[in-house]
Design a protein around this motif. Structure first.
Motif, PDB file in Angstrom:
ATOM      1  N   ARG A   1       6.537   3.465 -10.723  1.00 50.00           N
ATOM      2  CA  ARG A   1       5.042   3.567 -10.621  1.00 50.00           C
ATOM      3  C   ARG A   1       4.229   2.304 -11.151  1.00 50.00           C
ATOM      4  O   ARG A   1       4.544   1.647 -12.175  1.00 50.00           O
TER       5      ARG A   1
ATOM      6  N   ASP B   1       0.634   0.378  -5.074  1.00 46.77           N
ATOM      7  CA  ASP B   1      -0.586  -0.100  -4.322  1.00 46.77           C
ATOM      8  C   ASP B   1      -0.782  -1.583  -5.355  1.00 46.77           C
ATOM      9  O   ASP B   1      -1.100  -1.645  -6.569  1.00 46.77           O
TER      10      ASP B   1
ATOM     11  N   ARG C   1       0.745  -1.281  -0.060  1.00 49.36           N
ATOM     12  CA  ARG C   1       0.003   0.052   0.082  1.00 49.36           C
ATOM     13  C   ARG C   1       0.813   1.389  -0.048  1.00 49.36           C
ATOM     14  O   ARG C   1       1.747   1.471   0.853  1.00 49.36           O
ATOM     15  N   GLN C   2       0.744   1.823  -1.149  1.00 55.67           N
ATOM     16  CA  GLN C   2       1.590   3.042  -1.224  1.00 55.67           C
ATOM     17  C   GLN C   2       2.968   3.051  -0.925  1.00 55.67           C
ATOM     18  O   GLN C   2       3.697   3.939  -0.431  1.00 55.67           O
TER      19      GLN C   2
ATOM     20  N   ASP D   1       7.431   4.122  -6.290  1.00 58.40           N
ATOM     21  CA  ASP D   1       6.389   5.403  -6.018  1.00 58.40           C
ATOM     22  C   ASP D   1       5.157   5.171  -5.734  1.00 58.40           C
ATOM     23  O   ASP D   1       4.473   5.173  -6.912  1.00 58.40           O
ATOM     24  N   GLY D   2       5.003   4.844  -4.343  1.00 60.94           N
ATOM     25  CA  GLY D   2       3.477   4.821  -4.107  1.00 60.94           C
ATOM     26  C   GLY D   2       2.519   3.529  -4.637  1.00 60.94           C
ATOM     27  O   GLY D   2       1.691   3.475  -5.349  1.00 60.94           O
TER      28      GLY D   2
ATOM     29  N   THR E   1       6.600   3.130  -1.045  1.00 62.42           N
ATOM     30  CA  THR E   1       7.562   4.298  -1.587  1.00 62.42           C
ATOM     31  C   THR E   1       9.104   3.759  -1.177  1.00 62.42           C
ATOM     32  O   THR E   1       9.279   3.584   0.147  1.00 62.42           O
TER      33      THR E   1
ATOM     34  N   THR F   1      11.388  -3.436  -4.494  1.00 67.02           N
ATOM     35  CA  THR F   1      10.148  -3.591  -4.155  1.00 67.02           C
ATOM     36  C   THR F   1      10.191  -5.052  -3.495  1.00 67.02           C
ATOM     37  O   THR F   1       9.743  -5.291  -2.313  1.00 67.02           O
TER      38      THR F   1
ATOM     39  N   GLY G   1       4.677   4.313   3.125  1.00 73.04           N
ATOM     40  CA  GLY G   1       3.749   2.996   2.752  1.00 73.04           C
ATOM     41  C   GLY G   1       4.094   1.813   3.394  1.00 73.04           C
ATOM     42  O   GLY G   1       5.006   1.962   4.354  1.00 73.04           O
TER      43      GLY G   1
END
Ligand SMILES: Nc1ncnc2c1ncn2[C@@H]1O[C@H](COP(=O)(O)OP(=O)(O)OP(=O)(O)O)[C@@H](O)[C@H]1O
Length: 338
Positions: A204, A21, A5-6, A18-19, A8, A43, A56
């Motif tokens: 993103r 979800d 979730r979000q 970058d944010g 970052t 990530t 996040g």
């Protein structure tokens, strides 16, 4: 299940993630796709707590990785640059890992077999080829018999037999109900095993979709039709779910939502002669490139290949020849998933 979730991550000025979800569900293989530098490894590192998010959250089965009592039994991960002591044998590396995590010795034998390392398990890991190293990394990831398996670029360095082995392994892990999250910058490779796709570019989220939907959205089910009487054909084909477009004064129409066969039959039924009837199939690589075109960080100089990855002759060829027809790989995938 993996739930971001979000999410970052910033390294100084650089925003690597970058944010984001997304949710990775159990029982299917989810492909994590993006050009080089898109933020996939970052990530994955945050998922297993190797990097702390700047903002996040990300949880695995409802908890942060570090909060699990036996993380190795919860999430098995193969991340790039896995550190293995070069002087230690594969078997001893796995044995040491098992010991520190309370995993029984017989499980070490099981994963050695599973990863096809039987004949080399007693050799020094330092002498391993890239492919063997990958197999060892995968064996380590599976050691805790985890419910969630996460592999960063697992086919790197594997020979064709190894690539096939990975595909079967991922499919069977998902069939057992596990959460399988696998990253790659090769669309064709991921599409052969993944049911679901999460596509990122410059950190993103670009798409959270299925292979079939990605191709469809990229215009993969369009048929080009040419006729002397486009207005009449347009009326004949009109119906729910069918979209017909064409330039004024042109004999050509683009039809989505109806196959070439059906269009041909309808036209014949109404006595409308056709000059052309061409299904346009977008290759997965094309769809991927369309999606990530603006998000490619490292452009190659040759053009034509996968963005940012000029050193992939197989795929560069595919991308160039893709044109209006599906590649063999795409056709195989389409047969399986569409
Ligand atoms: N430790 C770090 N310090 C500074 N920048 C970093 C660091 N780690 C990653 N980056 C940058 O963050 C961005 C995302 O990198 P990341 O490795 O996550 O991408 P990737 O999608 O895994 O790429 P690849 O397919 O090439 O492995 C890149 O621009 C990278 O240079």
């Amino acid at each position: 299940m993996i739930d971001a979730r979000q999410l970052t991550k910033r390294y100084g000025e650089k925003t690597a993630v970058d944010g984001l979800d997304f949710v990775v569900k159990p029982g299917t293989v989810t492909g994590f796709l993006g050009p080089n530098g898109a933020g996939k490894s970052t990530t994955m590192r945050m998922i297993v707590g190797l990097d702390a998010p700047t903002g996040g959250t990300v949880t695995v089965n409802g908890r942060h990785y570090a909060r699990h009592r036996a993380p190795l039994q919860e999430v098995g991960a193969l991340l790039e640059a896995k550190s293995v002591h070069p002087g230690r044998s594969a078997y001893h590396h796995l044995r040491a890992l098992a010991l520190t995590h309370g995993i029984p010795r017989r499980r070490v034998d099981e994963v050695v077999e599973l990863a096809g390392l039987g004949s080399v398990a007693r050799k020094r890991a330092g002498s391993f080829s890239l492919g063997m190293g990958q197999r060892l990394g995968i064996a380590a990831a599976l050691l805790g018999d985890p419910q969630t398996v996460m592999l960063d670029e697992p086919v790197n360095g594997l020979d064709p037999e190894g690539v096939l082995w990975i595909r079967r392994l991922l499919t069977s892990l998902a069939a057992e109900g596990r959460t399988v999250f696998v990253s790659s910058h090769l669309m064709g490779e991921v599409a052969l095993v993944a049911d679901h796709l999460i596509v990122v570019g410059r950190g993103r989220l670009l798409a959270d979709t299925t292979v079939a939907d990605l191709v469809r959205e990229a215009g993969g089910d369009t048929v080009k039709v040419a006729t002397q009487d486009p207005a009449r054909l347009r009326d004949v084909l009109a119906g729910p779910g069918v979209d017909v477009t064409g330039r004024a004064g042109s004999e050509e129409l683009q039809v989505t939502g109806m196959g070439a066969r059906e269009i041909g039959l309808k036209a014949a039924e109404h006595g409308i002669p056709l000059f052309e009837l061409t299904p346009r199939t977008v290759s997965l690589e094309e769809a991927f490139m369309d999606l990530t075109r603006d998000a490619v960080e490292y452009h190659g100089s040759t053009g034509g290949g996968i963005p940012g990855d000029p050193g992939l002759p197989g795929l560069a060829g595919t991308a160039r020849s893709a044109g209006n027809t599906a590649t063999a790989e795409t056709a195989e995938t389409a047969g399986r998933t569409v």
